[in-house]
Write an enzyme that holds these catalytic residues in place. Structure first.
Site, PDB file in Angstrom:
ATOM      1  N   LYS A  98     -40.635 -43.905 -37.786  1.00 59.36           N
ATOM      2  CA  LYS A  98     -40.904 -44.200 -39.200  1.00 59.36           C
ATOM      3  C   LYS A  98     -39.737 -43.654 -40.013  1.00 59.36           C
ATOM      4  CE  LYS A  98     -45.881 -44.490 -39.516  1.00 59.36           C
ATOM      5  NZ  LYS A  98     -46.005 -44.799 -38.079  1.00 59.36           N
ATOM      6  N   ASP A 139     -40.767 -48.626 -37.216  1.00 61.26           N
ATOM      7  CA  ASP A 139     -42.081 -48.946 -37.781  1.00 61.26           C
ATOM      8  C   ASP A 139     -41.898 -49.445 -39.211  1.00 61.26           C
ATOM      9  OD1 ASP A 139     -43.465 -48.113 -35.558  1.00 61.26           O
ATOM     10  OD2 ASP A 139     -44.225 -46.266 -36.437  1.00 61.26           O
ATOM     11  N   ARG A 189     -41.889 -56.849 -33.719  1.00 63.06           N
ATOM     12  CA  ARG A 189     -43.324 -56.554 -33.579  1.00 63.06           C
ATOM     13  C   ARG A 189     -44.048 -57.156 -34.785  1.00 63.06           C
ATOM     14  NH1 ARG A 189     -44.626 -50.499 -34.271  1.00 63.06           N
ATOM     15  NH2 ARG A 189     -43.688 -50.331 -32.217  1.00 63.06           N
ATOM     16  N   LYS A 192     -50.757 -56.780 -38.380  1.00 65.32           N
ATOM     17  CA  LYS A 192     -51.402 -57.275 -39.612  1.00 65.32           C
ATOM     18  C   LYS A 192     -50.960 -56.438 -40.806  1.00 65.32           C
ATOM     19  CE  LYS A 192     -55.543 -59.275 -37.515  1.00 65.32           C
ATOM     20  NZ  LYS A 192     -57.015 -59.337 -37.513  1.00 65.32           N
ATOM     21  N   THR A 231     -51.740 -56.425 -31.851  1.00 62.54           N
ATOM     22  CA  THR A 231     -53.071 -56.621 -32.424  1.00 62.54           C
ATOM     23  C   THR A 231     -54.133 -56.302 -31.378  1.00 62.54           C
ATOM     24  OG1 THR A 231     -54.560 -58.209 -33.514  1.00 62.54           O
ATOM     25  CG2 THR A 231     -53.121 -59.110 -31.816  1.00 62.54           C
ATOM     26  N   ARG A 293     -55.753 -44.059 -41.352  1.00 60.24           N
ATOM     27  CA  ARG A 293     -55.547 -45.522 -41.320  1.00 60.24           C
ATOM     28  C   ARG A 293     -56.411 -46.160 -40.235  1.00 60.24           C
ATOM     29  NH1 ARG A 293     -50.325 -43.924 -42.498  1.00 60.24           N
ATOM     30  NH2 ARG A 293     -49.552 -44.116 -40.374  1.00 60.24           N
ATOM     31  N   ARG A 294     -56.544 -45.471 -39.098  1.00 59.07           N
ATOM     32  CA  ARG A 294     -57.375 -46.026 -38.009  1.00 59.07           C
ATOM     33  C   ARG A 294     -58.846 -46.039 -38.424  1.00 59.07           C
ATOM     34  NH1 ARG A 294     -52.701 -46.451 -36.924  1.00 59.07           N
ATOM     35  NH2 ARG A 294     -53.216 -48.328 -38.050  1.00 59.07           N
TER      36      ARG A 294
HETATM   37  C1  LIG Z   1     -48.536 -51.358 -31.369  1.00 57.43           C
HETATM   38  C2  LIG Z   1     -48.887 -51.349 -32.821  1.00 57.43           C
HETATM   39  C3  LIG Z   1     -47.964 -50.935 -33.732  1.00 57.43           C
HETATM   40  C4  LIG Z   1     -48.255 -50.952 -35.099  1.00 57.43           C
HETATM   41  N1  LIG Z   1     -47.277 -50.641 -36.002  1.00 57.43           N
HETATM   42  C5  LIG Z   1     -47.539 -50.775 -37.323  1.00 57.43           C
HETATM   43  C6  LIG Z   1     -46.524 -50.612 -38.296  1.00 57.43           C
HETATM   44  O1  LIG Z   1     -45.364 -50.300 -37.996  1.00 57.43           O
HETATM   45  N2  LIG Z   1     -46.863 -50.773 -39.594  1.00 57.43           N
HETATM   46  C7  LIG Z   1     -48.135 -51.118 -39.986  1.00 57.43           C
HETATM   47  O2  LIG Z   1     -48.373 -51.280 -41.180  1.00 57.43           O
HETATM   48  N3  LIG Z   1     -49.107 -51.255 -39.084  1.00 57.43           N
HETATM   49  C8  LIG Z   1     -48.840 -51.107 -37.767  1.00 57.43           C
HETATM   50  N4  LIG Z   1     -49.854 -51.301 -36.860  1.00 57.43           N
HETATM   51  C9  LIG Z   1     -51.261 -51.385 -37.325  1.00 57.43           C
HETATM   52  C10 LIG Z   1     -51.647 -52.807 -37.677  1.00 57.43           C
HETATM   53  O3  LIG Z   1     -50.951 -53.222 -38.818  1.00 57.43           O
HETATM   54  C11 LIG Z   1     -53.138 -52.907 -37.942  1.00 57.43           C
HETATM   55  O4  LIG Z   1     -53.458 -52.091 -39.025  1.00 57.43           O
HETATM   56  C12 LIG Z   1     -54.003 -52.539 -36.758  1.00 57.43           C
HETATM   57  O5  LIG Z   1     -53.444 -52.954 -35.548  1.00 57.43           O
HETATM   58  C13 LIG Z   1     -55.374 -53.194 -36.884  1.00 57.43           C
HETATM   59  O6  LIG Z   1     -55.232 -54.588 -36.920  1.00 57.43           O
HETATM   60  P1  LIG Z   1     -55.711 -55.570 -35.741  1.00 57.43           P
HETATM   61  O7  LIG Z   1     -54.682 -56.634 -35.597  1.00 57.43           O
HETATM   62  O8  LIG Z   1     -55.945 -54.787 -34.523  1.00 57.43           O
HETATM   63  O9  LIG Z   1     -56.998 -56.282 -36.257  1.00 57.43           O
HETATM   64  P2  LIG Z   1     -58.264 -55.853 -37.140  1.00 57.43           P
HETATM   65  O10 LIG Z   1     -58.393 -56.937 -38.145  1.00 57.43           O
HETATM   66  O11 LIG Z   1     -58.228 -54.433 -37.585  1.00 57.43           O
HETATM   67  O12 LIG Z   1     -59.404 -55.968 -36.069  1.00 57.43           O
HETATM   68  C14 LIG Z   1     -59.764 -57.231 -35.552  1.00 57.43           C
HETATM   69  C15 LIG Z   1     -60.657 -57.084 -34.357  1.00 57.43           C
HETATM   70  O13 LIG Z   1     -59.999 -56.313 -33.340  1.00 57.43           O
HETATM   71  C16 LIG Z   1     -60.951 -55.532 -32.628  1.00 57.43           C
HETATM   72  N5  LIG Z   1     -60.701 -54.096 -32.865  1.00 57.43           N
HETATM   73  C17 LIG Z   1     -59.937 -53.563 -33.846  1.00 57.43           C
HETATM   74  N6  LIG Z   1     -59.962 -52.199 -33.763  1.00 57.43           N
HETATM   75  C18 LIG Z   1     -60.758 -51.891 -32.729  1.00 57.43           C
HETATM   76  C19 LIG Z   1     -61.196 -50.665 -32.139  1.00 57.43           C
HETATM   77  N7  LIG Z   1     -60.827 -49.469 -32.618  1.00 57.43           N
HETATM   78  N8  LIG Z   1     -62.001 -50.734 -31.066  1.00 57.43           N
HETATM   79  C20 LIG Z   1     -62.408 -51.921 -30.576  1.00 57.43           C
HETATM   80  N9  LIG Z   1     -62.042 -53.119 -31.100  1.00 57.43           N
HETATM   81  C21 LIG Z   1     -61.236 -53.110 -32.146  1.00 57.43           C
HETATM   82  C22 LIG Z   1     -62.298 -55.891 -33.211  1.00 57.43           C
HETATM   83  O14 LIG Z   1     -62.808 -56.982 -32.473  1.00 57.43           O
HETATM   84  C23 LIG Z   1     -61.929 -56.333 -34.617  1.00 57.43           C
HETATM   85  O15 LIG Z   1     -62.892 -57.174 -35.205  1.00 57.43           O
HETATM   86  C24 LIG Z   1     -49.558 -51.339 -35.515  1.00 57.43           C
HETATM   87  C25 LIG Z   1     -50.485 -51.764 -34.582  1.00 57.43           C
HETATM   88  C26 LIG Z   1     -50.175 -51.790 -33.255  1.00 57.43           C
HETATM   89  C27 LIG Z   1     -51.190 -52.303 -32.281  1.00 57.43           C
END
Ligand SMILES: Cc1cc2nc3c(=O)[nH]c(=O)nc-3n(C[C@H](O)[C@H](O)[C@H](O)COP(=O)(O)OP(=O)(O)OC[C@H]3O[C@@H](n4cnc5c(N)ncnc54)[C@H](O)[C@@H]3O)c2cc1C
Length: 313
Positions: A98, A139, A189, A192, A231, A293-294
């Protein structure tokens, strides 16, 4: 619906103070962060590699307003890269950085300003990563840093073309950024997006974010670069897989990425079907912002979180 209030609350100093009293061994913390030390992160990497997965490691920390702290973070990455190399892991593990943790937010009054300091610090980490036989991904943070981060990326790629970018589908600008970055050798990468952003710059509705994610996937998978599909969303994973075959992408010409501790069985399932899967491993003392955030993404975990706060376990 709870996402925005949780992200807003997470900015409160009192909440930070309260949550930060949780021990890192607390269940809610360890479900997302393997530990505070480099060796816990390296051990977690080795475990994932044994399961046929790859890793990208993030030394936690963001919004540093202190040049010494930025330097400490750079040194932590150098130590990490050395330990990954010593463990024979750099073929399978890279690092995620970051820019705000390595000086981007420092004021212009400090040694040429935050942008320049972050660029030089990132260069140091990229050099060490290359010497160790691996790569760096930058990131992406909140939208006020997007331009600066992409400018740092362009500069770094002159010497280190292997440097990875991150684009966030919730931003209106991202489809155009995907087009600009879908060139040969460009690792991108697509996620969302995890920050609270205003409607002037970002889609607010989940469905609009998902539609944007799919449009961006099409651009990246049809392009010449190396898409990193970050994702946990089963629908996005399925759509990405069918778009990959539609565009004649062989397995290994793109990869899936998920966060440490989230959908681990799905990570293994994808890997055993021949996909490249990389797990993002955050570690270190500064786990607060990451954890919040998580939680904002998964309010179902709130009761687990509150129980941890009360019992401090
Ligand atoms: C490798 C990686 C790097 C990232 N880097 C960045 C970055 O640099 N900047 C940034 O802003 N964001 C980053 N993110 C975070 C990202 O932007 C999202 O906030 C995060 O991944 C949640 O989005 P999602 O696509 O998983 O879908 P979401 O819309 O959050 O979830 C969709 C579906 O995924 C499944 N799901 C989601 N979370 C869970 C869980 N905890 N347990 C079980 N099922 C679940 C569920 O079915 C849910 O309905 C990163 C994510 C990943 C995976």
């Amino acid at each position: 619906m709870l996402r925005q209030p949780i992200l807003l609350l997470s900015r409160s100093r009192q909440i930070k103070k309260l949550v930060s009293t949780l021990p890192v061994t607390s269940g809610i913390v360890t479900s997302y962060v393997p530990g505070e030390t480099t060796s816990t992160a390296v051990d977690a990497t080795a475990g994932l590699v044994d399961d046929g997965l790859k890793a990208t490691l993030d030394f936690l920390g963001e919004d540093t307003l202190d040049a010494d702290q930025a330097e400490t973070t750079v040194n932590a990455y150098l130590d990490l890269l050395q330990q990954l190399a010593a463990g024979g892991l750099t073929r399978h593990a890279e690092v995620s950085v970051k820019l705000s943790a390595i000086g981007q937010a420092l004021p212009d009054s400090v040694a040429g300003g935050g942008h320049k300091i972050a660029l030089e610090n990132a260069r140091t980490i990229c050099r060490a990563a290359r010497n160790a036989g691996t790569t760096v991904t930058l990131d992406m943070e909140d939208h006020t840093t997007t331009e600066s981060t992409l400018a740092v990326l362009r500069e770094l790629r002159k010497d280190f073309p292997e440097t990875g970018a991150v684009l966030q589908a919730y931003l209106h600008r991202t489809e155009a950024d995907c087009r600009a970055l879908a060139y040969e050798g460009s690792r991108v990468r697509l996620c969302k997006g995890a920050y609270q952003e205003p409607e002037t710059v970002a889609f607010q509705d989940r469905l609009d974010v998902d539609k944007s994610y799919v449009r961006c996937l099409k651009v990246l998978l049809a392009g010449q670069g190396y898409p990193m599909i970050a994702t946990h969303d089963p629908r996005m994973v399925e759509i990405a897989s069918s778009l990959a075959s539609r565009y004649g992408r062989a397995q290994g010409s793109y990869e899936f990425q998920m966060l440490y501790g989230i959908r681990p069985e799905e990570q293994k399932r994808l890997a055993s079907s021949g996909e490249t899967v990389r797990v993002y491993i955050p570690y270190g003392l500064e786990w607060y912002g990451y954890l919040m955030r998580r939680l904002a993404e998964r309010p179902q975990n709130l009761s687990f979180f509150l129980k941890s706060l009360i019992s401090k376990k």
